[in-house]
Write an enzyme that holds these catalytic residues in place. Structure first.
Site, short mmCIF file in Angstrom:
data_model
loop_
_atom_site.label_atom_id
_atom_site.label_comp_id
_atom_site.label_asym_id
_atom_site.label_seq_id
_atom_site.Cartn_x
_atom_site.Cartn_y
_atom_site.Cartn_z
N HIS A 48 -15.81 -2.46 -4.93
CA HIS A 48 -14.40 -2.06 -4.93
C HIS A 48 -13.63 -2.67 -6.10
O HIS A 48 -12.99 -1.92 -6.86
CB HIS A 48 -13.76 -2.44 -3.59
CG HIS A 48 -12.27 -2.34 -3.56
ND1 HIS A 48 -11.60 -1.14 -3.73
CD2 HIS A 48 -11.31 -3.30 -3.43
CE1 HIS A 48 -10.29 -1.36 -3.69
NE2 HIS A 48 -10.09 -2.67 -3.51
N HIS A 72 -8.97 -9.52 -7.90
CA HIS A 72 -7.73 -9.37 -7.13
C HIS A 72 -7.88 -9.71 -5.63
O HIS A 72 -6.88 -9.98 -4.97
CB HIS A 72 -7.16 -7.95 -7.30
CG HIS A 72 -7.85 -6.88 -6.53
ND1 HIS A 72 -8.92 -6.18 -7.02
CD2 HIS A 72 -7.61 -6.37 -5.29
CE1 HIS A 72 -9.31 -5.28 -6.13
NE2 HIS A 72 -8.54 -5.38 -5.06
N GLU A 76 -7.61 -14.07 -1.63
CA GLU A 76 -7.30 -13.66 -0.26
C GLU A 76 -8.54 -13.68 0.64
O GLU A 76 -8.48 -14.14 1.79
CB GLU A 76 -6.70 -12.26 -0.25
CG GLU A 76 -6.35 -11.77 1.14
CD GLU A 76 -5.98 -10.30 1.17
OE1 GLU A 76 -5.44 -9.87 2.20
OE2 GLU A 76 -6.23 -9.59 0.18
N ASP A 77 -9.68 -13.18 0.14
CA ASP A 77 -10.82 -12.92 1.01
C ASP A 77 -12.02 -13.84 0.82
O ASP A 77 -13.04 -13.67 1.51
CB ASP A 77 -11.30 -11.47 0.81
CG ASP A 77 -10.27 -10.46 1.28
OD1 ASP A 77 -9.44 -10.83 2.12
OD2 ASP A 77 -10.29 -9.31 0.80
N ASP A 139 -5.82 -0.24 -6.85
CA ASP A 139 -6.49 -0.69 -5.62
C ASP A 139 -6.30 0.34 -4.51
O ASP A 139 -7.25 0.72 -3.81
CB ASP A 139 -5.90 -2.05 -5.22
CG ASP A 139 -6.35 -2.50 -3.84
OD1 ASP A 139 -7.55 -2.72 -3.64
OD2 ASP A 139 -5.48 -2.64 -2.95
N ASP A 259 5.37 30.24 -8.73
CA ASP A 259 4.96 29.28 -9.75
C ASP A 259 3.95 28.27 -9.21
O ASP A 259 4.26 27.10 -9.02
CB ASP A 259 6.17 28.57 -10.36
CG ASP A 259 7.11 28.00 -9.31
OD1 ASP A 259 6.99 28.40 -8.15
OD2 ASP A 259 7.95 27.16 -9.66
#
Length: 707
Positions: A48, A72, A76-77, A139, A259
């Site tokens: 990812h 990124h 956090e993870d 992301d 259109d």
């Protein structure tokens, strides 16, 4: 997943001077941190961040942004820390990674108050460094491209959040290609049947008419060759969501849309843009009202282009956009063009806006909003706006969103002009204040001393600035009356939990709700901008939670399967003790209706959607809101006594709205939180017995039925 050398090669195609060693180090560090982690699809999680980085290379972004994409999710993870990222990659990248982490933790689809506060944080992060939001958008784009591996409920939540927030934000930043893809990916989740239907109709149309895009492209190239103009011509069918939205807005079927094809002409100079426009209009008939010159009047995000719609081959309407190569770069990258590289140096595009100035202009009006409702209104308007340009009598240009009125024009000039507005002239002719202004019109505002904003102006105004100024003026005018009413509502609500609404308690609640003080809190209570329940809950959350053997709202209904979420119908507001039935709705779980609700008639032939339900036996919490319609005498102390009567029945007033005010009577809607049908009868009996209550009935609003 592409490997690190492929990623470095992608960066080198536009920035040969990039720091390959640092990218390589970031790649290996990110892979190591995410080892053992997997996505819902079963792939290694690190695929990812690499995909996000690859998306950003398409926008020719700098090394810091590419490395931030690779890292990124590390803070956090994983066990990675800000300090470690700073030590390895420097303060700039550490700040960017930390900024993306904070954005990821924002719950942008949460409750209105929290959502507004999180939006403020989002714009604050953007103002520090716009690259944070560029990484976040990439992301979200990759997550939407791979959303099928998530469970359906999560897909719907992410798609709705993307449609409401990230897609319009990408469009507002000038990244139209990303906006269109995010919308289409969300549309596939939220309404796959409609999307599939539009695609099938496109295939049928192409089979019937042949390759229309190629034919019209050749026609345009032929006309340009005649004029000796060198330019590239691109044609495409519009995205399914764009077509569906137009069908909804215009209330017409696919076959009547004209259109549905768009063409783009990219040339070398601004002079060529206008020569091409002349050639197009000479060859095909222009459609009135469908011409916009964003070259002479650029959008705030730097977008420049000429838009025109003409009746092309076989009478089909086609939209044509004409721009130079430099304008095209900004149109594709939007605000991100500021960081774009070419041949190892940052591109000096004269049309790319300074992100710092752009975000300052974007947030300036948000800071003027006094509460979360006004802030959210301003945010959503700003995100979705499509501008029109009008002129003052002196020839100055005023930019307004599509659908704006002379009232918005007046407030755009100055709040004082808006407050004292009594009329308007458009192109010299007197028009009502609710008239929608159009591109190029001249607007003159007439004012009068002593004029004050009217309550009806709220519905006329479109811009957040105008609505905010009108509300502020109305609040000041009615402030004393609202404070008095708010104090009575607060007293009853606090007595309901055996507490007193002291000045200290009200001041503390005001601080926690981000308001100016006790007076501001009471005024908002009295004007129904705030509910008494919210005030009590912010001070005494433990007293609003379920206790003992009482049945809370989450398990009040029997007959649902574990994966079904109950929701009370707003049209009939059923309460425990009444016979009920459930109706299944896609994306909404099961909606509970009273058995005698008129809204059930439309489901008589859809028995597969009916769910047999009944209320859980036992004592329910007083959290089931019911709206009562009362007609009461307009006399001193009557309303206060009515509130007291409701409080004496251990019922809480959660909202109060005046429907009609007469010299002798008031007609109002009172929303009361109740336990069950017996509790409802007790409240209604107590009110009906009061001599100043002329009429009382349970209010049912069929316009609020779910769809």
């Amino acid at each position: 997943m592409i490997d690190v050398e492929d990623l470095i090669e992608l960066v080198h195609t536009y920035n040969p001077r990039s720091n390959a060693d640092l990218i390589r180090t970031a790649f290996e560090y990110g892979r190591r941190m995410h080892v053992g982690q997997f996505r819902h699809s079963g792939e290694e999680y690190f695929t990812h961040p690499v995909a996000v980085a690859a998306i950003l290379t398409e926008q020719h972004l700098d090394d810091a942004t590419i490395i931030t994409a690779l890292l990124h999710d590390t803070i956090e993870d994983t066990k990675s820390t800000y300090t470690e990222v700073e030590r390895l990659f420097g303060t700039e990248i550490a700040e960017l990674v930390d900024g993306v982490t904070k954005l990821t933790n924002l719950q942008l689809s949460s409750s209105e108050t929290k959502q507004a506060e999180n939006f403020r944080k989002l714009f604050m992060a953007m103002s520090k460094d716009m690259r944070v939001i560029l990484v976040k958008l990439a992301d979200r784009l990759h997550n939407m491209r791979t959303i099928k591996s998530m469970r359906h409920e999560k897909q719907v939540q992410k798609a709705r959040e993307t449609m409401d927030i990230f897609a319009p934000l990408a469009g507002r930043m000038g990244m139209q290609w990303m906006r269109e893809e995010l919308e289409d990916l969300s549309f596939r989740v939220l309404n796959s049947e409609a999307r599939g239907s539009i695609i099938r109709r496109f295939i049928t149309l192409q089979r019937e008419t042949g390759d229309v895009i190629n034919k019209i492209t050749n026609d345009v190239r032929t006309e340009l060759d005649k004029q000796g103009i060198e330019a590239e011509v691109f044609g495409r069918a519009k995205k399914p969501y764009s077509i569906w939205r137009k069908m909804e807005e215009k209330q017409m079927g696919f076959s009547r849309l004209s259109d549905i094809y768009g063409f783009r002409i990219v040339c070398e100079s601004e002079q060529d843009c206008y020569r091409i426009l002349g050639a197009i209009h000479q060859r095909w008939r222009a459609v009135p009202g469908r011409f916009k010159d964003y070259i002479s009047q650029p959008k705030s995000n730097g977008y420049r282009s000429i838009h025109t719609t003409v009746s092309g081959r076989d009478g089909k309407r086609v939209e044509v956009q004409i721009r130079t190569r430099q304008m095209h770069e900004v149109a594709e990258a939007g605000v991100a063009a500021h960081w774009s590289y070419r041949d190892g140096v940052r591109v000096q595009n004269p049309f790319a806006v300074d992100p710092a100035k752009w975000i300052a202009g974007l947030t300036e009006r948000f800071e003027q909003s006094e509460d979360h409702d006004e802030f959210m209104e301003a945010v959503k308007l700003e995100m979705y706006s499509d501008q029109v340009f009008c002129f003052t009598p002196k020839g100055e240009v005023v930019a307004l969103p599509r659908g704006a009125t002379p009232l918005d024009f007046a407030y755009a000039i100055h709040t004082r002009i808006g407050d004292s507005c009594v009329g308007a002239k458009v192109d010299g002719m007197r028009v009502p204040l609710w008239t929608r202004v159009k591109n190029g019109q001249s607007v003159e505002i007439m004012t009068a001393e002593g004029q004050r904003p009217q309550a009806t102006w709220i519905d006329i105004a479109v811009t957040g600035k105008a609505k905010s100024a009108i509300r502020k003026s109305l609040r000041e005018e009615d402030r004393e009356r609202f404070i008095k009413l708010g104090r009575e509502l607060a007293r009853v609500a606090f007595e309901h939990i055996s507490k007193k609404a002291t000045d200290k308690a009200l001041s503390t609640a005001a601080t926690r709700l981000g308001l100016g003080g006790a007076g501001d809190l009471l005024a908002r209570l009295g004007s129904a901008e705030l509910t008494a329940r919210e005030v009590v809950k912010v001070l005494y959350p433990e007293l609003t939670m379920s206790t003992g053997d009482e049945i809370d709202a989450n398990r009040a209904v029997v007959g649902l399967s574990p994966d079904q979420t109950p929701q009370r119908a707003s049209c009939c507001q059923p309460v425990p003790g009444e016979r009920i039935v459930g109706i299944t709705y896609r994306g909404k779980g099961v909606v509970i209706h009273a058995i005698d609700c008129p809204a059930l008639e439309e489901f008589e032939e859809q028995t597969g959607r009916w769910v047999d339900l009944h209320w859980h036996s036992g004592r329910h919490l007083a959290v089931h809101s019911v709206t009562l319609e009362l007609t009461i005498r307009n006399d001193a102390g009557v309303l206060g006594r009515i509130c007291t009567l409701i409080g004496e029945q251990k019922a809480n007033i959660s909202d109060l709205t005046f429907r009609d005010r007469k010299p002798d009577f008031y007609r109002l809607l009172v929303e009361v939180d109740l336990r069950d049908v017996e509790h409802l009868h007790m409240v209604m009996t107590a009110l009906e017995a009061d001599s100043d209550v002329a009429a009382i009935a349970r209010h049912r609003d069929l316009t609020r039925r779910p769809s």
